[in-house]
Design an enzyme around this catalytic site. Structure first.
Site, PDB file in Angstrom:
ATOM      1  N   ASN A  65      21.386  13.384  29.651  1.00 21.18           N
ATOM      2  CA  ASN A  65      20.577  12.577  28.738  1.00 21.18           C
ATOM      3  C   ASN A  65      19.112  13.002  28.879  1.00 21.18           C
ATOM      4  O   ASN A  65      18.644  13.246  29.990  1.00 21.18           O
ATOM      5  CB  ASN A  65      20.746  11.103  29.181  1.00 21.18           C
ATOM      6  CG  ASN A  65      20.295  10.074  28.182  1.00 21.18           C
ATOM      7  OD1 ASN A  65      20.619  10.183  26.991  1.00 21.18           O
ATOM      8  ND2 ASN A  65      19.554   9.070  28.625  1.00 21.18           N
TER       9      ASN A  65
ATOM     10  N   HIS B 176      13.648   8.145  21.370  1.00 25.37           N
ATOM     11  CA  HIS B 176      12.470   7.258  21.310  1.00 25.37           C
ATOM     12  C   HIS B 176      11.459   7.971  20.412  1.00 25.37           C
ATOM     13  O   HIS B 176      10.729   8.853  20.852  1.00 25.37           O
ATOM     14  CB  HIS B 176      11.871   7.054  22.708  1.00 25.37           C
ATOM     15  CG  HIS B 176      12.770   6.345  23.671  1.00 25.37           C
ATOM     16  ND1 HIS B 176      13.170   5.034  23.485  1.00 25.37           N
ATOM     17  CD2 HIS B 176      13.348   6.744  24.834  1.00 25.37           C
ATOM     18  CE1 HIS B 176      13.949   4.669  24.498  1.00 25.37           C
ATOM     19  NE2 HIS B 176      14.075   5.685  25.316  1.00 25.37           N
TER      20      HIS B 176
ATOM     21  N   ASP C 150      14.729   3.869  19.417  1.00 26.44           N
ATOM     22  CA  ASP C 150      13.719   2.971  18.858  1.00 26.44           C
ATOM     23  C   ASP C 150      12.753   3.829  18.061  1.00 26.44           C
ATOM     24  O   ASP C 150      12.574   5.005  18.352  1.00 26.44           O
ATOM     25  CB  ASP C 150      13.011   2.092  19.911  1.00 26.44           C
ATOM     26  CG  ASP C 150      12.538   2.820  21.145  1.00 26.44           C
ATOM     27  OD1 ASP C 150      12.173   4.009  21.056  1.00 26.44           O
ATOM     28  OD2 ASP C 150      12.519   2.204  22.223  1.00 26.44           O
TER      29      ASP C 150
HETATM   30  C1  XIL Z   1      13.353   1.579  30.698  1.00 26.20           C
HETATM   31  C2  XIL Z   1      13.699   0.097  30.552  1.00 26.20           C
HETATM   32  O1  XIL Z   1      13.841  -0.178  29.199  1.00 26.20           O
HETATM   33  C3  XIL Z   1      12.604  -0.765  31.148  1.00 26.20           C
HETATM   34  O2  XIL Z   1      12.996  -2.121  31.154  1.00 26.20           O
HETATM   35  C4  XIL Z   1      12.286  -0.321  32.570  1.00 26.20           C
HETATM   36  O3  XIL Z   1      11.198  -1.053  33.038  1.00 26.20           O
HETATM   37  C5  XIL Z   1      11.986   1.161  32.604  1.00 26.20           C
HETATM   38  O4  XIL Z   1      13.078   1.888  32.046  1.00 26.20           O
HETATM   39  N1  XIL Z   1      14.362   6.431  29.505  1.00 26.20           N
HETATM   40  C6  XIL Z   1      15.460   5.900  30.111  1.00 26.20           C
HETATM   41  C7  XIL Z   1      15.583   4.440  30.273  1.00 26.20           C
HETATM   42  O5  XIL Z   1      16.411   6.652  30.419  1.00 26.20           O
HETATM   43  O6  XIL Z   1      16.306   4.095  31.424  1.00 26.20           O
HETATM   44  C8  XIL Z   1      14.242   3.759  30.273  1.00 26.20           C
HETATM   45  O7  XIL Z   1      14.456   2.350  30.294  1.00 26.20           O
HETATM   46  C9  XIL Z   1      13.435   4.198  29.088  1.00 26.20           C
HETATM   47  C10 XIL Z   1      13.205   5.680  29.095  1.00 26.20           C
END
Ligand code: XIL
Length: 489
Positions: A217, A257, A290
């Site tokens: 990932n 993201h 998102d």
């Molecule tokens: C984020 C969570 O959404 C938050 O709550 C936490 O504080 C930090 O991690 N990449 C990832 C996720 O693989 O695990 C992350 O999640 C966001 C970025």
């Protein structure tokens, strides 16, 4: 076990336009003579019909009814990370929240994506651990939940920021050693935390007879290019890893993201990049979707709803893009609340759908085919001279991949034409007693228990020699191990 809305709903078939008029010059007019199938009203039902999952990141404090209603896959947002569950020797601790989430998923017929084992961040007691300790943890995590976890992110975020195409330098990547100094970590004498972690995970899966699929990932790997048209070197580096370790890696997650960062944009070549990974034979998921609403400067394109539509369509257009997960339910509860990047407003179980939600639902309802007005593949041209005898019937083969949980399963079947093209196909499976088909997609099912047959849909019957297509079905009970047989029709 309560049954989800889309399990209870009777099997429906996508209605495709019944007639295509071919005009001189090749243009086609579609005449719709059958009413369109009723649109599904939840993301999970629309996605299931299209043959993929639509999931959400969740925490025990946010398991409102909407989770099971709208989504058929769940990723623990934080509760399966080493910082929560790993001891310094690779053991497990504090698994209660993860159990709660896995149980919630099972009760609501949702797949689980385990997230995540080997990561530089939120590493907790594993920070600085050896490969041997990581391997211990990998074994413990995999066997703790077994097939209740359909997919596990074994390695997360292995590659550096800023489009360098390099591996990260912080732990655990310090476990890497390029023995012959040739610039890659793919040689037998190199050590590579990615290869070694997947090797361990694959051994555990095989030794325990698990069906859990093993994923890598990362983020900023979504497009072939980044802003300005520069090659996405990070995506290319991930591609090299997956190509080299294809025997170990089953699935690739693009975090997705999307925001103002020049490397995090939605590029027009998103679909082409998903396709090239799919062509390696792995499943592709958009794992943490998102999309910044970008009201400040609109530099990833105006209109969040349209951006969502574009991303969902890119996945739908690639058969092996088998799931999309949004990283939370509502904007206010997102890890990036200021971007307002999710599908709902509101909070604490009181949620309101945004325009982005409606766009996603609508796009999912159009299915893999593009839209209900997309012409099906027109009939091939009549032969220029009448053949003296009809061509020999061409054969086909079928393979099945199963994701099972207590009381249910999803089967994905790949149909492949033999050495000659086929004009249609039909696949038979025999379900063990107690198992029932509740829903199918990309095919038309006859029967729901015992010997069940799936015939091609109007749009995926024609396959060129060696070409493949996928269909799937969901069921209740236990599928056991299915042996599909394919007949060319
Ligand atoms: C984020 C969570 O959404 C938050 O709550 C936490 O504080 C930090 O991690 N990449 C990832 C996720 O693989 O695990 C992350 O999640 C966001 C970025």
């Amino acid at each position: 076990m309560s049954r989800s809305p889309d399990q209870r709903r009777k099997r429906t078939r996508i209605a495709w336009p019944a007639a295509v008029l071919l005009l001189a010059g090749g243009a086609a007019i579609v005449q719709s003579t059958t009413p369109a199938a009723a649109a599904e009203t939840t993301l999970r039902a629309a996605a299931a019909k299209a043959g993929l999952f639509f999931g959400v990141a969740a925490s025990p404090g946010r398991l409102s009814s909407i989770v099971g209603q709208e989504f058929n896959q769940l990723t623990p947002e934080n509760d399966m990370k080493p910082s929560t569950i790993a001891t310094s020797s690779g053991g497990l601790q504090n698994t209660g929240n993860a159990d709660t989430l896995v149980n919630h998923a099972q009760t609501n017929s949702m797949l689980v994506r385990g997230h995540t084992m080997v990561w530089h961040s939120q590493a907790g007691a594993l920070q600085g651990a050896s490969q041997a300790t990581l391997n211990t943890f990998i074994g413990n995590a995999l066997t703790r939940w077994g097939n209740k976890v359909a997919y596990w992110d074994v390695v997360n975020e292995a590659l550096d920021d800023n489009n360098t195409g390099n591996r990260r330098t912080q732990w655990p990547h310090s476990l890497n050693r390029d023995a012959n100094g040739d610039g890659d970590l793919f040689d037998a004498t190199d050590t590579d935390v990615i290869r070694d972690s997947f090797t361990r995970a694959k051994q555990v899966v095989q030794a325990n007879g698990l069906t859990t699929k093993l994923c890598i990932n990362d983020y900023d790997v979504e497009g072939l290019t980044v802003r300005g048209g520069t090659a996405n070197r990070k995506a290319n580096a991930l591609y090299d890893i997956v190509r080299n370790y294809r025997q170990l890696i089953d699935c690739v997650g693009f975090q997705a993201h999307f925001n103002d960062n020049p490397n995090s944009i939605i590029s027009d070549d998103l679909q082409a990049n998903i396709q090239r990974f799919a062509d390696l034979g792995v499943e592709v998921h958009l794992t943490e979707l998102d999309i910044d609403d970008d009201l400040s400067n609109n530099d990833i394109g105006q209109g969040q709803a349209d951006n969502y539509r574009k991303v969902v369509r890119a996945c739908l257009n690639v058969a092996k893009c088998t799931g999309i997960t949004v990283w939370g339910i509502a904007d206010s509860e997102s890890w990036r609340a200021s971007e307002r990047g999710l599908l709902f407003t509101g909070s604490s179980g009181n949620y309101q759908k945004k325009a982005a939600y409606t766009a996603v639902l609508d796009e999912l309802n159009k299915g893999r085919g593009g839209s209900s007005s997309t012409p099906p593949v027109p009939p091939s041209d009549p032969p220029s001279s009448s053949p003296s005898s009809p061509p020999a019937p061409a054969g086909c083969t079928a393979t099945v991949s199963l994701n099972s949980w207590t009381g249910g399963f999803v089967a994905t079947v790949t149909v492949t034409a033999g050495s000659a093209p086929v004009n249609g196909w039909s696949v038979g499976v025999t379900l063990p007693s107690g198992a029932t088909v509740s829903n199918s997609w990309n095919s038309s099912a006859t029967g729901t228990s015992g010997a069940v047959r799936f015939a091609n849909a109007s749009y995926n019957g024609r396959l060129g020699a060696g070409q493949s297509t996928e269909f799937g079905f969901q069921g209740t009970g236990s599928a056991g191990s299915l042996t599909p047989t394919c007949t060319a029709t």
